[in-house]
Every structure is written in C-alpha cells, then in structure tokens.
Scaffold this active site. Structure first.
Site, PDB file in Angstrom:
ATOM      1  N   CYS A 105       0.861  -1.179   0.000  1.00  0.00           N
ATOM      2  CA  CYS A 105       0.000   0.000   0.000  1.00  0.00           C
ATOM      3  C   CYS A 105       0.903   1.236   0.000  1.00  0.00           C
ATOM      4  O   CYS A 105       1.807   1.339   0.846  1.00  0.00           O
ATOM      5  CB  CYS A 105      -0.893  -0.005   1.237  1.00  0.00           C
ATOM      6  SG  CYS A 105      -1.854   1.524   1.426  1.00  0.00           S
ATOM      7  N   ASP A 120      -0.184  -5.908   0.411  1.00  0.00           N
ATOM      8  CA  ASP A 120      -1.442  -6.244  -0.239  1.00  0.00           C
ATOM      9  C   ASP A 120      -1.228  -7.561  -0.971  1.00  0.00           C
ATOM     10  O   ASP A 120      -0.221  -7.737  -1.658  1.00  0.00           O
ATOM     11  CB  ASP A 120      -1.852  -5.163  -1.237  1.00  0.00           C
ATOM     12  CG  ASP A 120      -2.269  -3.876  -0.558  1.00  0.00           C
ATOM     13  OD1 ASP A 120      -2.979  -3.951   0.456  1.00  0.00           O
ATOM     14  OD2 ASP A 120      -1.905  -2.799  -1.052  1.00  0.00           O
ATOM     15  N   VAL A 174       5.579 -13.876 -23.602  1.00  0.00           N
ATOM     16  CA  VAL A 174       6.385 -13.632 -22.410  1.00  0.00           C
ATOM     17  C   VAL A 174       6.916 -14.964 -21.880  1.00  0.00           C
ATOM     18  O   VAL A 174       6.200 -15.970 -21.870  1.00  0.00           O
ATOM     19  CB  VAL A 174       5.598 -12.873 -21.316  1.00  0.00           C
ATOM     20  CG1 VAL A 174       4.450 -13.687 -20.752  1.00  0.00           C
ATOM     21  CG2 VAL A 174       6.525 -12.396 -20.210  1.00  0.00           C
ATOM     22  N   GLU A 175       8.166 -14.967 -21.480  1.00  0.00           N
ATOM     23  CA  GLU A 175       8.784 -16.152 -20.881  1.00  0.00           C
ATOM     24  C   GLU A 175       8.344 -16.197 -19.418  1.00  0.00           C
ATOM     25  O   GLU A 175       8.434 -15.206 -18.708  1.00  0.00           O
ATOM     26  CB  GLU A 175      10.311 -16.046 -21.039  1.00  0.00           C
ATOM     27  CG  GLU A 175      11.055 -17.319 -20.706  1.00  0.00           C
ATOM     28  CD  GLU A 175      11.232 -17.516 -19.230  1.00  0.00           C
ATOM     29  OE1 GLU A 175      10.945 -18.627 -18.755  1.00  0.00           O
ATOM     30  OE2 GLU A 175      11.640 -16.559 -18.539  1.00  0.00           O
ATOM     31  N   HIS A 178      -3.977  -0.594  -6.037  1.00  0.00           N
ATOM     32  CA  HIS A 178      -4.331  -1.801  -6.790  1.00  0.00           C
ATOM     33  C   HIS A 178      -4.612  -1.492  -8.259  1.00  0.00           C
ATOM     34  O   HIS A 178      -4.168  -2.220  -9.156  1.00  0.00           O
ATOM     35  CB  HIS A 178      -5.564  -2.482  -6.188  1.00  0.00           C
ATOM     36  CG  HIS A 178      -5.449  -2.829  -4.742  1.00  0.00           C
ATOM     37  ND1 HIS A 178      -4.265  -3.102  -4.108  1.00  0.00           N
ATOM     38  CD2 HIS A 178      -6.405  -2.966  -3.804  1.00  0.00           C
ATOM     39  CE1 HIS A 178      -4.487  -3.396  -2.843  1.00  0.00           C
ATOM     40  NE2 HIS A 178      -5.782  -3.313  -2.624  1.00  0.00           N
ATOM     41  N   GLU A 179      -5.356  -0.414  -8.485  1.00  0.00           N
ATOM     42  CA  GLU A 179      -5.723  -0.044  -9.855  1.00  0.00           C
ATOM     43  C   GLU A 179      -4.485   0.288 -10.680  1.00  0.00           C
ATOM     44  O   GLU A 179      -4.413  -0.041 -11.867  1.00  0.00           O
ATOM     45  CB  GLU A 179      -6.670   1.167  -9.834  1.00  0.00           C
ATOM     46  CG  GLU A 179      -7.976   0.925  -9.095  1.00  0.00           C
ATOM     47  CD  GLU A 179      -7.896   1.161  -7.576  1.00  0.00           C
ATOM     48  OE1 GLU A 179      -8.960   1.104  -6.928  1.00  0.00           O
ATOM     49  OE2 GLU A 179      -6.798   1.409  -7.032  1.00  0.00           O
TER      50      GLU A 179
END
Length: 165
Positions: free
Chosen positions: A55, A62, A77-78, A96-97
């Site tokens: 946070c 979080d 993507v590996e 979070h967003e």
C-alpha cells in the site's frame, strides 16, 4: 517441436542457477520469445495466486491473485521472467488499480500482443476487497471489439468463483 538456440536467444532467466531476485519494481527482467503460431488466435493465461505489493499510504502488504490473459502476436512472455517481474512488486508501493495497469502496459510493450487483460483480485483490508480489471487491444478492429465486449461484460456473470477470501 523443440526450440532452437536461435529461437531462445535473449532468454537468460530460464534454466539459470544464478537467478537474481529484484524486490523493487523491475520491468527490465521481462523477456520474450518468438511465437511459433502467430497466425493463430489462442489464449495464454497466467494465474498468479501469490502476488504481493505494498500500500503506498501505509506500507502494509497487499495480497492478490492476478489473472493475466492474452492473445499472442509475434512474441510471448517467458514465464520465469514473468515470475521475477511480479516478484519485483514485493516492495513496490502503488494502488491496486495502478498495479494492474502497470503490469498490463509493461507486458503490452514487451510482446505487442493482439489483446491482453489483467484482473487483480486483492484480499480485503479494512473489510473491502478491490478487484481492478483492465484490457488493451492492438488496434485491429476485431481485437478492439473483443476488448470492449470483455470490458462491457466484465464480472457480469461472476465468471470466476472467488474463494480466496
């Protein structure tokens, strides 16, 4: 059909016994390889049930399950590099967003997929869970239409059972 050394050029994390773990945001650890089937539309989905970040206000951890889904173009993507990249959020403070959008944009920049979406299902803190979702298409009409449809229908029918809280 195995991959040649040329096809795996630039992949340094996979198989390495000298992995260096980053605990601060490190998009440079992401690596990509050639998609052997760029003419096919198919989904690649990563379920990441142990994601952590901090946070930005309290510094408290979080915890989330991240769902990363994409329709690959020329690059993919590996997975070990993706694990190292996600680990690099361990001491990174962001809402979070922001986290899901940063991840989506970094992966889009790396791979230039036809379509990508990232959904974070964060565990509750203070009695509230936050589940941000974002998506992005490559500009081609059918993928732009898919992006809008997925956004419009997102979570409408509770597609995924949330059992981690």
């Amino acid at each position: 059909m195995s991959r040649s050394k040329e096809e795996l050029a630039g992949i340094s994390h996979l198989g390495s016994q000298n992995t260096k773990y980053q605990y601060a945001y490190a998009p440079e650890v992401l690596e990509a390889f050639e998609n052997k089937h760029p003419g096919n539309d198919y989904w690649v989905k990563f379920n990441c049930p142990e994601f952590t970040s901090l946070c930005p206000m309290t510094g408290q951890p979080d915890f989330a399950t991240l769902y990363i889904s994409y329709i690959p173009g020329e690059k993919m993507v590996e997975s070990k590099s993706l694990k190292l990249y996600l680990l690099s959020f361990r001491n990174h403070g962001d809402f979070h967003e922001d986290v899901v959008n940063i991840i989506m944009k970094d992966l889009f920049k790396l791979m230039q997929p036809k379509y990508i979406e990232v959904w974070g299902k964060f565990l509750p803190r203070g009695g509230i869970s936050i589940d941000p979702y974002c998506n992005l298409a490559n500009g081609e009409a059918k993928y732009e239409k898919l992006a809008w449809h997925r956004m419009e229908q997102h979570d409408l029918y509770c597609m995924d059972k949330v059992d981690n809280r």
